[in-house]
Scaffold this active site. Structure first.
Site, PDB file in Angstrom:
ATOM      1  CB  SER A 261      -2.996   2.265  -2.298  1.00 14.05           C
ATOM      2  OG  SER A 261      -3.596   1.009  -1.531  1.00 14.05           O
ATOM      3  CB  SER A 262       1.040  -0.991  -0.420  1.00 15.65           C
ATOM      4  OG  SER A 262       2.021   0.061  -0.565  1.00 15.65           O
TER       5      SER A 262
ATOM      6  CG  ASP B 261      -0.831   5.797   2.081  1.00 16.30           C
ATOM      7  OD1 ASP B 261      -0.093   5.687   2.946  1.00 16.30           O
ATOM      8  OD2 ASP B 261      -1.747   5.039   1.869  1.00 16.30           O
TER       9      ASP B 261
ATOM     10  N   GLY C 297      -1.131  -4.373   6.000  1.00 16.79           N
ATOM     11  CA  GLY C 297       0.219  -4.556   6.105  1.00 16.79           C
ATOM     12  C   GLY C 297       1.507  -3.283   5.353  1.00 16.79           C
ATOM     13  N   GLY C 298       0.703  -2.386   4.789  1.00 15.54           N
ATOM     14  CA  GLY C 298       1.406  -1.156   4.189  1.00 15.54           C
ATOM     15  C   GLY C 298       2.420  -1.711   3.018  1.00 15.54           C
TER      16      GLY C 298
ATOM     17  CG  ASN D 163      -2.543   5.405   6.097  1.00 12.11           C
ATOM     18  OD1 ASN D 163      -2.256   4.515   5.737  1.00 12.11           O
ATOM     19  ND2 ASN D 163      -2.085   6.653   5.902  1.00 12.11           N
TER      20      ASN D 163
ATOM     21  CB  THR E  73      -4.762  -2.039   5.584  1.00 12.19           C
ATOM     22  OG1 THR E  73      -4.166  -1.041   5.549  1.00 12.19           O
ATOM     23  CG2 THR E  73      -5.739  -2.355   4.521  1.00 12.19           C
TER      24      THR E  73
END
Lengths: 553, 187
Positions: free
Chosen positions: A428-429, A409, A449-450, A387, A367
């Site tokens: 999503s984060s 995801d 950073g997920g 992603n 990301t």
């Protein structure tokens, strides 16, 4: 003599230090662009100097990132944008998250958590539609203006950085399997070494085609056909109709507050906004300033808060178009106090209330984030992604852009609120945010950073507000992360810069720890802008865990 | 005095000629035979690069990420790609100790069968550090030859091991440059 005193105070601008990890704040007076590549930040700044507003500059930077940091974001990805319109004092969110194709089968994950065949990992892209929606509604420039710099970067190329080379090597198998030996994402079939020239003339041609024919070319035209062909050749199920139906959506921002500060971020389908507010609501109950930034007490309490947050994430979060999410309850101070009352001061709990939570945790620090403020005070905080690094690795024929693999995801658990449904958006984060101090914009922040995104951003905010760090000090400071799965605590991942004493104390408390690199991109690559109106200065902070760079003027 | 000087000069020239001839012989005569088994020590991504290089060199090769002694059946060379990848080890469900144990079994079996070992280090600086260095120290000494991308050998760590164990050593600028010495190393 008097004239000396009447002269405006000069801002002392220091050169960036040779050690890229040493904290360094970029300085501006009128505006600032911070992005994950210096060429993208420069492109955004040029747009501001040419009279574009923050939205024009954000879209310019986003296109330029597609050319300069193609492994993390691009036109075939998706994301979220928080926009502050200074003249209206209004905040809005543009959601251009990708969607599952309508014909997607119910079960796409194998027993090892992998999506096979790889084409099923590609979701309907939203980035291009989202950028252009924002440009048309809130910008002042046209498509040709905002793609000009990206086309130049793609045509002329640039020297590959250590970060690019390392990620390129890590993802070699995926790239060679899906894009082949002849792809521009490999150098004569091998990964790029630092200093090698990376060019992408095919992407330049694609962008020129979009400029001349409009974005319908991507969603309904020849490019759409190439996307569908590439996805389906790799076992996917995307249709031309899926692409033609894609539309970004606009909604109100999610609001929270921490001490004297008000924060605006994004609502679901990202969990980021909800969780960052939750974490800060919980932290507010403890004397973190007294404990200190790298203290075992602070890390322990923060980690316990995170484990509760992850339990909520698995229980409630998904696509609000398909499920009911109790957002207001989750971000309430009351809920935070309930969590605080269960946390022990000196040891982790054995169990965190949960519904179901999949074990899946990606190690990828993918990301990309952009922060922009223009001369009039308009602001954009934009996080977007394809992603995993290099996305699916699939490049539609002669187009030069990478397709996302955002379907990863979704939860592999069919009973999860984040279960896969046709045309739904995966959880999503991402947490692009804008923070206000006494109703004036103060901090623009975001990170890749997920699932580490909201944890890392909360740590940066606390570093600034509670630990009195400067912006880039706060970004470069050592980070940690943990989560809970199936109600059980997981190890705390710590950057290796934490002291032995701190690590030993955490172990004695009962935490398992995992030591990572000193500056590990696992924890993201945050970009921030701090607006110090009283000092008439704007500071930019860019994370050295990636290739972050700021440009102010 | 003059005779001694002349004798010394002849001796010097003779030695130069012998050493030069030896070097030429070493670089010209292939050290390895086909087919070759390619595996990694550290579950790194470079194993795929080694496979592409072998394909481009026209070598008869087999790639096995989790090679075991039985994979040595009918093989005449092992190519061991050195360098630990935390991501690769994690994805394979291995820790460093288990990976070392696996590679050790393969190398031991190869020694028994007199199958020579060619080590490659292709990951550059990024594929160095405590985990990678532990694997390099453990397995490089068994090699007959090492081909190394320069950026992974900045402080001469690999050179020193090769010198100590009399291992033929080739250093190249980038991965694509491995092709020539790889071709030359095989019959």
């Amino acid at each position: 003599m008097f004239s000396f005193y009447c002269r405006p105070r000069e801002i002392k601008i220091l050169e960036p230090p040779p050690d890229r990890h040493q904290p360094y704040n970029f300085v501006g007076k009128k505006g600032m662009v911070v992005a994950a590549h210096h060429l993208a930040a420069k492109a955004g700044l040029e747009m501001l100097k040419r009279g574009g507003n923050a939205i024009d500059a954000a879209v310019t930077t986003a296109f330029a990132l597609n050319a300069s940091e193609p492994f993390a974001s691009g036109i075939a990805g998706g994301g979220f944008m928080v926009i502050y319109l200074a003249s209206e004092k209004r905040i809005t969110v543009v959601d251009f998250r990708e969607k599952a194709p309508s014909g997607i089968p119910k079960e796409i994950f194998n027993d090892e958590g992998k999506i096979e065949p790889n084409g099923l990992a590609v979701a309907v892209p939203g980035a291009l539609a989202g950028w252009i929606y924002s440009l048309k509604k809130y910008g002042t420039k046209n498509l040709a203006d905002v793609t000009q710099e990206a086309i130049k970067i793609a045509e002329n190329g640039f020297a590959v950085s250590q970060t690019f080379s390392r990620i390129n090597k890590d993802q070699y198998e995926k790239i060679i399997t899906n894009a082949g030996e002849g792809t521009c994402y490999l150098n004569e079939g091998f990964p790029y070494e630092p200093g090698d020239l990376f060019r992408n003339p095919e992407l330049a041609r694609t962008l020129k085609l979009i400029v001349s024919k409009g974005i319908d070319e991507f969603y309904k035209g020849e490019l759409a056909q190439k996307i569908v062909k590439a996805v389906n050749e790799k076992g996917g199920v995307m249709s031309l109709k899926d692409l033609a139906l894609y539309e970004p959506v606009e909604h109100p921002a999610l609001k929270g507050n921490y001490k004297d500060y008000t924060l605006f971020s994004i609502p679901p389908p990202s969990s980021g906004g909800v969780h960052i507010i939750q974490i800060l609501n919980i932290i507010e109950n403890w004397p973190v300033k007294k404990w200190g930034p790298n203290s075992p007490a602070y890390i322990h309490h923060f980690c316990e808060a995170l484990r509760f947050v992850f339990a909520d994430r698995s229980r409630y979060l998904g696509d609000p178009d398909f499920i009911k999410i109790p957002v207001e309850e989750l971000i309430s101070k009351k809920h935070a106090k309930q969590i605080v009352s269960q946390i022990k001061p000196d040891s982790p709990l054995d169990f965190y209330p949960y519904f179901r939570f999949e074990e899946k945790e990606s190690d990828s620090g993918n990301t990309s984030h952009i922060c922009i403020i223009d001369e009039k005070g308009n602001i954009v905080s934009l996080t977007h992604s394809i992603n995993h690094f290099f996305g699916s690795g699939i490049v539609p024929e002669n187009t030069g852009f990478l397709l996302n693999n955002i379907m990863y995801d979704f939860s592999s658990d069919l009973n999860s609120p984040n279960a896969l449904r046709p045309y739904s958006r995966p959880l999503s984060s991402m947490s692009p945010l804008i923070m206000f101090k006494k109703e004036k914009p103060y901090l623009i922040l975001g990170s890749p950073g997920g699932t580490r995104i909201f944890s890392s951003l909360a740590q940066i905010i606390i570093n600034i507000i509670d630990f009195d760090m400067s912006l880039d000090e706060a970004i470069e400071a050592p980070r940690f992360f943990t989560y809970s799965a199936q109600g059980k605590p997981r190890s705390i991942s710590l950057e290796s810069r934490f002291s032995e004493k701190t690590i030993e104390t955490l172990k004695k408390m009962g935490h398992n720890v995992r030591i990572r690199e000193a500056f590990d991109k696992y924890f993201g690559g945050a970009q921030g802008v701090l607006i110090l109106k009283d000092k008439k200065v704007i500071l930019g902070g860019a994370d050295s865990r990636r290739d972050g760079h700021g440009e102010g003027y | 005095m003059k005779k001694i000087t002349l004798a010394a000069l002849f001796l010097f020239i003779f030695l130069i000629v012998v050493i030069f001839a030896q070097e030429r012989k070493e670089s010209a005569s292939p050290l390895f035979e086909q087919p070759l088994l390619i595996t990694s020590a550290g579950q790194n991504a470079e194993i795929l690069m080694a496979s592409v290089l072998a394909k481009r060199a026209g070598l008869d090769s087999k790639l096995s990420k989790f090679a075991s002694p039985k994979d040595l059946e009918n093989m005449k060379t092992i190519v061991l790609v050195l360098g630990a990848s935390s991501k690769g080890l994690g994805a394979a469900g291995l820790d460093l100790a288990k990976e070392k144990e696996r590679v050790n079994l393969v190398v031991e079996e190869a020694q028994k069968k007199n199958i020579p070992l060619l080590c490659l280090h292709l990951g550059g600086e990024a594929r160095r550090g405590p985990l990678s260095d532990e694997l390099i120290s453990a397995f490089l000494p068994f090699a007959k030859m090492a081909i190394v991308v320069k950026s992974g050998n900045k402080e001469g760590f690999i050179t020193k091991i090769c010198e100590k164990h009399n291992i033929a050593f080739v250093e190249v600028e980038k991965t694509a440059d491995v092709l020539t010495p790889l071709k030359e190393a095989f019959k």
